[in-house]
Design a protein around this motif. Structure first.
Motif, PDB file in Angstrom:
ATOM      1  N   GLU A 124      -0.771   4.477  -0.714  1.00  0.00           N
ATOM      2  CA  GLU A 124      -1.642   5.577  -0.314  1.00  0.00           C
ATOM      3  C   GLU A 124      -3.049   5.059  -0.063  1.00  0.00           C
ATOM      4  O   GLU A 124      -3.473   4.079  -0.682  1.00  0.00           O
ATOM      5  N   SER A 125      -3.756   5.685   0.871  1.00  0.00           N
ATOM      6  CA  SER A 125      -5.124   5.290   1.191  1.00  0.00           C
ATOM      7  C   SER A 125      -6.000   6.534   1.197  1.00  0.00           C
ATOM      8  O   SER A 125      -5.640   7.552   1.790  1.00  0.00           O
TER       9      SER A 125
ATOM     10  N   ASN B  95     -13.679   3.637   0.643  1.00  0.00           N
ATOM     11  CA  ASN B  95     -12.239   3.541   0.881  1.00  0.00           C
ATOM     12  C   ASN B  95     -11.542   2.847  -0.288  1.00  0.00           C
ATOM     13  O   ASN B  95     -11.953   1.763  -0.703  1.00  0.00           O
TER      14      ASN B  95
ATOM     15  N   PRO C 264      -0.387   3.374   4.805  1.00  0.00           N
ATOM     16  CA  PRO C 264       0.697   3.172   3.835  1.00  0.00           C
ATOM     17  C   PRO C 264       1.779   2.277   4.429  1.00  0.00           C
ATOM     18  O   PRO C 264       2.141   2.423   5.595  1.00  0.00           O
TER      19      PRO C 264
ATOM     20  N   CYS D 118      -1.824   0.861  -4.740  1.00  0.00           N
ATOM     21  CA  CYS D 118      -0.903  -0.243  -4.405  1.00  0.00           C
ATOM     22  C   CYS D 118       0.087  -0.499  -5.528  1.00  0.00           C
ATOM     23  O   CYS D 118      -0.103  -0.077  -6.668  1.00  0.00           O
TER      24      CYS D 118
ATOM     25  N   SER E 257     -10.039   2.375   5.948  1.00  0.00           N
ATOM     26  CA  SER E 257      -8.758   2.797   5.385  1.00  0.00           C
ATOM     27  C   SER E 257      -7.620   1.912   5.891  1.00  0.00           C
ATOM     28  O   SER E 257      -7.713   1.296   6.954  1.00  0.00           O
TER      29      SER E 257
ATOM     30  N   THR F  74      -6.015  12.046   2.592  1.00  0.00           N
ATOM     31  CA  THR F  74      -5.420  10.712   2.507  1.00  0.00           C
ATOM     32  C   THR F  74      -4.818  10.301   3.848  1.00  0.00           C
ATOM     33  O   THR F  74      -4.497  11.145   4.683  1.00  0.00           O
ATOM     34  N   GLN F  75      -4.647   8.989   3.999  1.00  0.00           N
ATOM     35  CA  GLN F  75      -4.099   8.458   5.244  1.00  0.00           C
ATOM     36  C   GLN F  75      -2.642   8.872   5.439  1.00  0.00           C
ATOM     37  O   GLN F  75      -2.220   9.209   6.548  1.00  0.00           O
TER      38      GLN F  75
ATOM     39  N   TRP G 185      -5.220   0.826  -8.270  1.00  0.00           N
ATOM     40  CA  TRP G 185      -6.117   1.220  -7.186  1.00  0.00           C
ATOM     41  C   TRP G 185      -7.022   0.046  -6.849  1.00  0.00           C
ATOM     42  O   TRP G 185      -7.577  -0.597  -7.741  1.00  0.00           O
TER      43      TRP G 185
ATOM     44  N   VAL H  31       0.841  -1.208   0.000  1.00  0.00           N
ATOM     45  CA  VAL H  31       0.000   0.000   0.000  1.00  0.00           C
ATOM     46  C   VAL H  31       0.874   1.255   0.000  1.00  0.00           C
ATOM     47  O   VAL H  31       1.709   1.438   0.879  1.00  0.00           O
TER      48      VAL H  31
ATOM     49  N   CYS I  24      -7.358   2.294  -2.080  1.00  0.00           N
ATOM     50  CA  CYS I  24      -5.924   2.473  -1.815  1.00  0.00           C
ATOM     51  C   CYS I  24      -5.115   2.254  -3.081  1.00  0.00           C
ATOM     52  O   CYS I  24      -5.484   1.455  -3.953  1.00  0.00           O
TER      53      CYS I  24
END
Length: 545
Positions: free
Chosen positions: A210-211, A219, A277, A223, A274, A345-346, A267, A208, A221
Motif C-alpha cells: 500500500e502507498s 509519501n 502496490p 511493505c 508514491s 491511498t494509491q 512502513w 509494496v 508505503c
C-alpha cells in the motif's frame, strides 16, 4: 492464548536465530467474499476492533498485522478487501503470500470473491487453508460448504485433498487457536526459507502492499520484507523510477523500529513520490549504487521502448481536449462528464480508476463520455479546484475529508466536490448522474451553500417551529432553501428529515438578511419538520444545472 508482539528485548538475538535457521515466518493473506468475517477474524487474533470502524462495514484498504502465538511463533497476516471493486488489491496480496487463508461464511457459502480468491491462489501456486466461519449461527450446513469448495477445486483433507479446513466462529473465538496451530504446522512441513536478494550489493528487497501520502511525513508505503535483513536505518533505497534516503522504518503499529526481518510488515518513510502496490523496493548501502540502478533501468527503457509510461497531460493538451469536446457538445454530438479523482491511498485510487474504465467502456454506444482530467493521492488542493473551474469538472474523493479552506473555495468557484467513505456509493451516484445525462440536456445538482447545527428547538403557539442554530460553515441567507439532516456514522447513514424555505432569520430579536459562520441565530421555515431534534443539522443548498 494469544499475545501481541510489541518490542523485542534482544533484537540482534532474534535476527541471529532467524539467520541460523534460514527460516522465515509465514505470510498469510486473509481472503474471501465481502462480509464473510475476514476482519473480525483478525480483530480476534490481534486484539483490535477495526471492523467497527470500517465505512460501510467493508475493508477498503490493504492492512498487515504481525501476531505472536503463546509459544513464540510469529505469523504475518494481510487483510485484503472483499468487495468486487478491489480485485487488483487482492491479487497483489496473493503474490507475496506463503498461504491463502480462505474465509467462507457458513451461512452464505462460496460467492464471487471466494471463487476469485481460489483462482488467485491456484494461479500463483499458493496453498489454501480453509476457515468456515460463523458456525455459531443456527441452521448452517457445513457439509454443504465443503461440497461447494470441492466443486470449485479446493479439496480438503476430509475429502482426500491437501487443504486444511477449520470450523470457526471469529466473533466468539471458537476454533481460532486450532487454526493458528494449523498454520504453524503447515509452515514447519513446508520449511519456508528466506529468499536471497538479486545481488550482493542489495541488502534487502521489500514488496509494496500500500502507498499513502501523509501530510505530516510525506509519501510512505506499507511493505513486507521479501528477502534479506535490515539492521540499520542508514540505508538508501530505489525503485524503477526513484531513489531516496531512508528516513525511518515503522512497524505495522507505526512505532519506529531499527531492524526488519523477512516477512515482517513495516512502513517505509522517505519516498520522494508514491509507489504502486506490487512494486519491489531495493535497499542498498550507498546513494551512488541507488542512483546508478535507477539510471540503468531508465536507460534500458529508453533503448528498448518496451515500456510506455503514462503521464498526466500538460495544461495545453488538456485545454485542446476540452475545446474539442465542447465543440462536439455544442453540435449535439455528445455530453461529457469531466472528473478529478483523489484518494487516500494509491491502491484504492487504482481500484477506482479500473472501475471507471469499465464504466467508460459501457458508454461506448451512448452520447455520454467520461473524461478523467486528473488523478492523485492526497488531499484536494487549490490547483485541483483551478483545474475543475477550467474544465467545468466535478471532484470526487475517497476517504479524504475536505478541509474548510478548500471546501469554501469550491463553493465560491461553484465546483462540485464530494467525498465518499464507501466505494460503491461513489459509483452508484455516478451511475445515477450518467443516466440523468442520457435522458436530459441538463442535470440538476444540489450544491451545499451553508450548514448550521441545531442547538435548541422552540414551538410557538401557532405550531410554528423556531430553530436556535449556530452556523458552522458558509453564509445563511433569508429566503434560501434548506433541508434538515440527522447525521449518521457515515454519509450513507445520514437521514433527511424534511425541507423548507427560510422565511425568518433573526439574531437575538433583530431580523437579519444573513448570518455568517460562528454566529448564532433563530431560523423559521415554511414547513413543519417532523422528528427533528437538537444536534441535527440544517443545510442550506442551491440547485445548479
Amino acid at each position: 492464548m494469544l499475545e501481541l508482539w510489541a518490542v523485542d528485548t534482544c533484537k540482534s538475538c532474534q535476527i541471529m536465530n532467524y539467520k541460523q535457521a534460514n527460516l522465515k515466518q509465514p505470510v498469510v493473506a486473509v481472503m474471501g467474499h465481502v462480509d464473510h468475517g475476514k476482519t473480525t477474524f483478525l480483530d480476534t487474533v490481534c486484539g483490535t476492533c477495526i471492523v467497527n470502524k470500517e465505512a460501510g462495514g467493508i475493508t477498503q484498504n490493504t492492512r498487515a498485522h504481525e501476531v505472536t502465538l503463546s509459544n513464540g511463533f510469529k505469523i504475518t497476516f494481510i487483510d485484503t478487501p472483499g468487495h468486487e471493486l478491489f480485485t487488483n488489491m487482492r491479487l497483489n496480496s496473493a503474490k507475496i503470500t506463503d498461504f491463502v487463508l480462505l474465509i467462507v461464511a457458513a451461512d452464505d457459502g462460496v460467492k464471487p470473491q471466494t471463487r476469485e480468491s481460489i483462482n488467485f491462489a491456484k494461479s500463483l501456486n499458493v496453498p489454501i487453508i480453509v476457515a468456515i466461519n460463523k458456525i455459531d449461527l443456527p441452521g448452517v450446513n457445513i457439509q454443504k460448504i465443503k461440497n461447494e469448495l470441492s466443486s470449485h477445486g479446493v479439496l480438503i483433507e476430509e475429502f482426500g485433498g491437501d487443504s486444511l479446513c477449520f470450523e470457526i466462529s471469529a466473533k466468539h473465538n471458537i476454533g481460532v487457536d486450532k487454526l493458528l496451530e494449523g498454520i504453524q504446522l503447515l509452515t514447519e512441513i513446508n520449511e519456508i526459507k528466506v529468499s536471497t536478494t538479486q545481488s550482493k550489493e542489495i541488502v534487502a528487497e521489500a514488496f509494496v502492499l500500500e502507498s499513502v501520502f501523509d501530510k505530516k511525513i510525506g509519501n510512505v508505503c506499507l511493505c513486507i520484507l521479501k528477502s534479506g535483513y535490515i539492521k540499520d536505518v542508514k540505508l538508501f533505497a530505489y525503485t524503477n523510477d526513484q531513489y531516496f534516503k531512508v528516513k525511518n522504518f515503522l512497524d505495522y503499529k507505526q512505532n519506529i523500529v531499527n531492524y526488519v526481518y523477512p516477512s515482517k510488515p513495516f512502513w517505509l518513510v522517505g519516498l520522494k513520490k508514491s509507489v504502486s502496490p506490487g512494486e519491489i523496493i531495493y535497499f542498498v548501502e550507498s546513494e551512488e549504487i541507488a542512483k546508478l540502478k535507477v539510471y540503468e533501468h531508465s536507460t534500458k527503457i529508453a533503448e528498448s521502448n518496451s515500456l510506455i509510461v503514462e503521464q498526466q497531460k500538460d495544461p495545453y493538451e488538456v485545454f485542446l481536449d476540452i475545446l474539442r469536446t465542447q465543440t462536439n457538445i455544442k453540435e449535439g454530438k455528445e455530453k461529457c462528464l469531466y472528473l478529478i479523482i483523489k484518494s487516500k491511498t494509491q491502491s484504492t485510487l487504482e481500484a477506482i480508476l479500473q472501475q471507471l474504465s469499465v464504466l467508460s467502456n459501457s458508454l461506448a454506444n451512448t452520447n455520454v463520455r467520461l473524461n478523467i482530467l486528473f488523478t492523485g493521492v492526497g488531499e484536494v488542493t487549490k490547483e485541483d479546484i483551478n483545474r475543475a473551474v477550467l474544465a467545468n469538472s466535478i471532484i470526487l474523493t475517497f476517504q479524504l475529508p475536505t478541509n474548510s479552506v478548500i471546501r469554501k473555495l469550491a463553493q465560491r468557484e461553484k465546483v462540485f466536490l464530494k467525498n465518499y467513505d464507501v466505494i460503491y456509493e461513489m459509483f452508484n451516484e455516478l451511475n445515477d448522474l450518467i443516466n440523468a445525462m442520457k435522458c436530459s440536456d441538463h442535470v440538476n445538482v444540489e450544491v451545499e451553500v451553508a450548514r448550521a447545527k441545531i442547538k435548541k428547538i422552540f414551538l410557538l403557539s401557532d405550531n410554528k417551529q423556531v430553530f436556535g442554530c449556530e452556523v458552522t460553515s458558509g453564509v445563511i441567507l433569508r429566503g434560501s432553501n434548506a433541508k434538515f439532516i440527522k447525521v449518521g456514522e457515515s454519509s450513507s447513514d445520514n437521514i433527511e428529515l424534511g425541507r423548507g424555505k427560510i422565511v425568518s432569520l433573526k439574531i437575538l430579536k433583530d431580523d437579519v438578511k444573513e448570518v455568517k459562520k460562528g454566529q448564532e441565530c433563530g431560523i423559521c421555515v415554511d414547513k413543519y419538520i417532523q422528528n427533528i431534534s437538537e444536534g441535527d443539522f440544517l443545510v442550506v443548498y442551491k440547485v445548479e444545472k
